[in-house]
Design an enzyme around this catalytic site. Structure first.
Site, PDB file in Angstrom:
ATOM      1  N   HIS A  23      -0.591  -0.309   2.132  1.00 54.40           N
ATOM      2  CA  HIS A  23      -1.309  -0.227   3.293  1.00 54.40           C
ATOM      3  C   HIS A  23      -0.398   0.250   4.483  1.00 54.40           C
ATOM      4  O   HIS A  23       0.979   0.208   4.436  1.00 54.40           O
ATOM      5  CB  HIS A  23      -1.910  -1.591   3.929  1.00 54.40           C
ATOM      6  CG  HIS A  23      -2.467  -1.520   4.957  1.00 54.40           C
ATOM      7  ND1 HIS A  23      -3.772  -0.852   5.020  1.00 54.40           N
ATOM      8  CD2 HIS A  23      -2.334  -2.130   6.332  1.00 54.40           C
ATOM      9  CE1 HIS A  23      -4.444  -1.046   6.150  1.00 54.40           C
ATOM     10  NE2 HIS A  23      -3.647  -1.834   6.951  1.00 54.40           N
ATOM     11  N   HIS A  35      -3.807  -0.224  13.179  1.00 55.19           N
ATOM     12  CA  HIS A  35      -4.050   0.080  11.741  1.00 55.19           C
ATOM     13  C   HIS A  35      -5.507   0.347  11.561  1.00 55.19           C
ATOM     14  O   HIS A  35      -6.376  -0.199  12.233  1.00 55.19           O
ATOM     15  CB  HIS A  35      -3.294  -0.869  10.663  1.00 55.19           C
ATOM     16  CG  HIS A  35      -3.805  -2.106  10.652  1.00 55.19           C
ATOM     17  ND1 HIS A  35      -4.672  -2.864   9.403  1.00 55.19           N
ATOM     18  CD2 HIS A  35      -3.977  -3.232  11.627  1.00 55.19           C
ATOM     19  CE1 HIS A  35      -4.890  -4.263   9.835  1.00 55.19           C
ATOM     20  NE2 HIS A  35      -4.596  -4.207  11.043  1.00 55.19           N
ATOM     21  N   CYS A 113      -6.032   4.535   5.538  1.00 50.35           N
ATOM     22  CA  CYS A 113      -5.108   4.039   6.633  1.00 50.35           C
ATOM     23  C   CYS A 113      -3.760   4.990   6.462  1.00 50.35           C
ATOM     24  O   CYS A 113      -3.376   5.121   7.537  1.00 50.35           O
ATOM     25  CB  CYS A 113      -4.444   2.624   6.159  1.00 50.35           C
ATOM     26  SG  CYS A 113      -3.748   2.390   4.625  1.00 50.35           S
TER      27      CYS A 113
END
Length: 160
Positions: A23, A35, A113
């Site tokens: 991530h 994010h 992301c």
């Protein structure tokens, strides 16, 4: 912040080692990151968040780095600084904070992301972990004009 890891600098890319995938977030100062997170990903979700990568929408969130990381490891990873010039930190933060709270399309191969944070830092949406390793030749651009999210939501693609 964790004592063994120095505090990131504003504009740094943060790579978070989730089980089975990475991530990504961008550091905006004072312990916070921005994010792109699927709505099903709760703060500190860790391993449970792998299922959230299958969604079609995500929310831009500003949260404490430690909360986003949870029990996982992380590192600063500005891995494309040798290829692309980072934007000024103040511009990165401005762009990131303008998007906080917006729901955007999410797609593992082309709008994930990692694409999101690379677009913020370099102006180039790319992901090395996506199944197709899509790079800057065709990119979603959500920062071209004042209607930031409208551009991405309409899924217009721009060539470099």
């Amino acid at each position: 912040m964790r004592a063994s890891i120095p505090e990131p600098k504003v504009g740094d890319l943060i790579e978070i080692f989730r089980p089975f995938y990475r991530h990504w977030a961008i550091y905006v100062g004072d312990g916070y990151v921005v994010h792109l997170a699927p709505p099903s990903e709760m703060v500190g979700a860790g391993a449970a968040s792998i299922m959230s990568t299958l969604t079609e929408k995500a929310v831009v969130k500003k949260e404490l780095l430690d909360d986003v990381v949870g029990r996982d490891r992380y590192q600063v990873n500005n891995k494309h600084d040798d290829k692309y010039s980072p934007l000024p930190p103040s511009k990165i933060v401005q762009r990131a904070e303008q998007l906080v709270g917006q729901e955007l399309p999410y797609s593992l191969p082309c709008e994930n992301c990692e694409h999101f944070v690379n677009e913020l830092r370099y102006g180039v949406a790319r992901s090395d972990q996506s199944p197709f390793a899509i790079s800057a030749q065709v990119r979603p651009s959500y920062f071209i004009n004042a209607e930031l999210s409208a551009t991405w939501e309409s899924r217009q693609l721009f060539s470099r």
